[in-house]
Design a protein around this motif. Structure first.
Motif: not given
Length: 604
Positions: A453-456, A275-281, A424-434, A471-475
């Motif tokens: 659940g958690v909609l992104m 998931l952490a990788a997919q959220v960025a791509a 920020p999209l660039s920080r989304a993988p780390a956020f998901v990991a947390d 560029d962002s991921v909206a949660v």
């Protein structure tokens, strides 16, 4: 029977009861064809005087009632100008109300009891559609449903929209509402605006109100496209195109459109391992893609959603199950069950109910059908206007509250918080990991997020001064809300830690139309062009006619959105810094977060 075995049996019984109720709700829901549309958010006891204004849920985060001395319902730009002029001359504060008022925050409140409300309910006309120039001009009270249908009738599409079509164009622009896309200009509707007309205050020598015309290239358009309603009242919008005319006698917005196209949509459930990788791509792989993470299950629902040629076979329809009409009696029964689980239930029971409901929604493709009637398999291919948004609980005549939209406040049905923030999209993988680390401490705690659940979703950096900075991921997350102020919620500390982690550790910004108060504290500092917006605001409305205490707090002009008082953190009105902000008499004290230890949450 041992206490441990008794507990497990009771949890099983609770879960079975919850699942039985959900099944009954499903069966009741499937046969409904009518619905009572939501009420007007403005109510006056003396004609157009002595009024209150609320939102779609009939409750703001602070649970206080918003009053206004009078309300106006203009039906033309001339009447709108007159309403603004009257308020300015009387030195009244003014706020604008939309047809269904879906903002959770207090943007609609003028403050005090002497202000005025201007409703755009009857400013609801499509002024013109220019198929050759791919433009549509609408009044600001037009709901998204009518806009996309008018565009489709001319062989055109509005490419990116929110999923709920009960929002008005003016409301969309006030709050920066969006769908999901990193393609083209991105998922926000305001990026399609090419011109608008806005009524703002004016000196007495100009009749107290004036109409400003902002076209492509106008330096103030980027302020007006996402304005929180503090610049004035938008009358007309113009959507996408090149040249346009501003000769219509209405308040309008013009939007640019695209040739009609179809979409091909599939929902795919996978393991969460990548998931952490997919959220960025994912947003780059699929034009309209989004991700729903079900943390307790360890599963992810990926939305594979792409544009296809209009000649592609298929006449699919998106009639989202959550936006269809519901039996009012069934919703009341659901709320009773929710309250029972909240008060006496166990995590196991909550999770059983959530898993059952989530499995049903997935099996029904969330309301997708291949031909408007039946779902026969993926992909579902259909025209953009049939796939991009839904809301059929709005589409039928009043049936005396036998059936309603899911959140209708006139019945004692579901009642919930709606949180939305973008990181920020660039920080989304780390956020998901947390988030995974927090989830692993107690997976069942995440069942309080329900089937959503958690909609992104994905949103591109905006040209609007108050749009997304990058560029962002909206949660988005939804969760139970009590009708009683200060009542502890199951695993509220986990939810508060997620929100503080997103906003502070990962530099997130709140959605202007969602969230509880604490999310807005200091948020304006994260918008690099905020100072440019405030300059335009001062020029357009130097006396602050369209400002309120809430808007001044959110924009960093005066005060803070935080309300520091006893128990404030239990309601999300503040972040606790003292035990008194929690409920120490009930065992809830201010504690550090479990993963993001700089968070401060109320916990036992």
């Amino acid at each position: 029977m041992s206490p441990a075995l008794t507990s497990r049996v009771m949890a099983t019984v609770e879960g079975q009861r919850a699942m039985l109720l959900l099944l009954l709700l499903v069966l009741a829901h499937m046969s409904l064809t009518g619905s009572s549309p939501p009420p007007d958010p403005v109510a006056c006891t003396d004609g157009a005087s002595n009024c209150t204004v609320t939102n779609a849920y009939a409750s703001f985060p602070d649970r206080r009632t918003c009053h206004a001395a009078r309300a106006a319902y203009p039906r033309s730009e001339q009447e709108l100008v007159a309403a603004v002029a009257a308020a300015v001359a009387a030195k009244r504060k003014v706020r604008v109300a939309t047809r269904y008022s879906h903002s959770f925050t207090k943007l609609v409140c003028p403050g005090g009891s002497t202000g005025a409300i201007i409703s755009t309910r009857w400013l609801n006309r499509t002024v013109r559609v220019d198929a050759g120039k791919r433009l549509i001009t609408v009044e600001s009270g037009v709901v998204l449903r009518d806009l996309i249908r008018a565009a489709a009738a001319a062989g055109l599409s509005l490419p990116y929209t929110p999923y709920w079509y009960g929002l008005t164009v003016g409301g969309l622009l006030a709050t920066g509402a969006h769908g999901s896309s990193l393609w083209g200009k991105g998922g926000a509707v305001h990026e399609s605006v090419v011109a608008l007309r806005i009524v703002t205050p004016a000196p007495a020598s100009q009749g107290f109100a004036t109409v400003r015309e902002l076209g492509t290239g106008h330096p103030d358009l980027n302020a007006a496209k996402v304005s929180l309603g503090v610049l004035g009242v938008i009358s007309q919008d113009f959507l996408m195109g090149t040249k346009y005319s501003l000769d219509a006698p209405y308040v309008e917005v013009t939007l640019s459109l695209q040739p009609l196209f179809k979409r091909s949509l599939s929902f795919v459930k996978r393991d969460e391992s990548d998931l952490a990788a997919q959220v960025a791509a994912w947003g780059y792989l699929h034009e309209f893609g989004d991700i729903t993470w079900l943390p307790e299950e360890g599963k992810v629902i990926y939305r594979e959603d792409d544009r296809v040629d209009a000649s592609s076979p298929g006449n699919g329809l998106n009639d989202n199950l959550g936006f269809r009409p519901f039996s009012a009696s069934s919703l009341v029964a659901q709320r009773i069950q929710d309250e029972r689980l909240e008060k006496n239930g166990t995590d196991t029971a909550r999770c059983s109910a959530t898993r059952f409901s989530a499995a049903y929604l997935f099996s029904q493709a969330y309301g997708l059908t291949n031909d408007g009637v039946n779902f026969t398999g993926y992909p579902v291919v259909g025209y953009q206007h049939r796939m991009q948004a839904s809301g059929t609980c709005l589409d039928t005549k009043d049936d005396g509250l036998q059936t309603v939209c899911y959140w209708d406040p006139r019945i004692r049905g579901p009642f919930f918080y709606n949180t939305g923030f973008s990181i920020p999209l660039s920080r989304a993988p780390a956020f998901v990991a947390d988030l995974k680390r927090l989830r692993d401490l107690n997976p069942q705690a995440f069942c309080v997020l329900g089937t959503s659940g958690v909609l992104m979703r994905y949103v591109r950096a905006s040209t609007a001064y108050l749009g997304k900075p990058v560029d962002s991921v909206a949660v988005d997350i939804d969760y139970y809300r009590s009708h009683a102020s200060g009542t502890p919620r199951a695993h509220a500390d986990m939810i508060d830690e997620i929100e503080q982690m997103a906003l502070h550790k990962y530099g997130g910004v709140p959605h202007w139309g969602k969230n509880r108060n604490f999310a807005f504290h200091g948020a304006i500092a994260k918008f690099p062009k905020a100072s440019e917006f405030l300059k335009v605001k001062h020029r357009y409305d130097p006396e602050g006619t369209f400002s309120s205490e809430w808007s001044d707090q959110v924009l960093g002009i005066k005060g803070s959105a935080n309300i520091l008082e006893k128990g404030c953190a239990m309601e999300g009105l503040c972040v606790c810094s003292d035990d008194s902000h929690c409920a120490p008499e009930k065992g809830y004290r201010c504690r550090p977060g479990k993963v993001y230890t700089e968070a401060r949450v109320c916990a036992r």
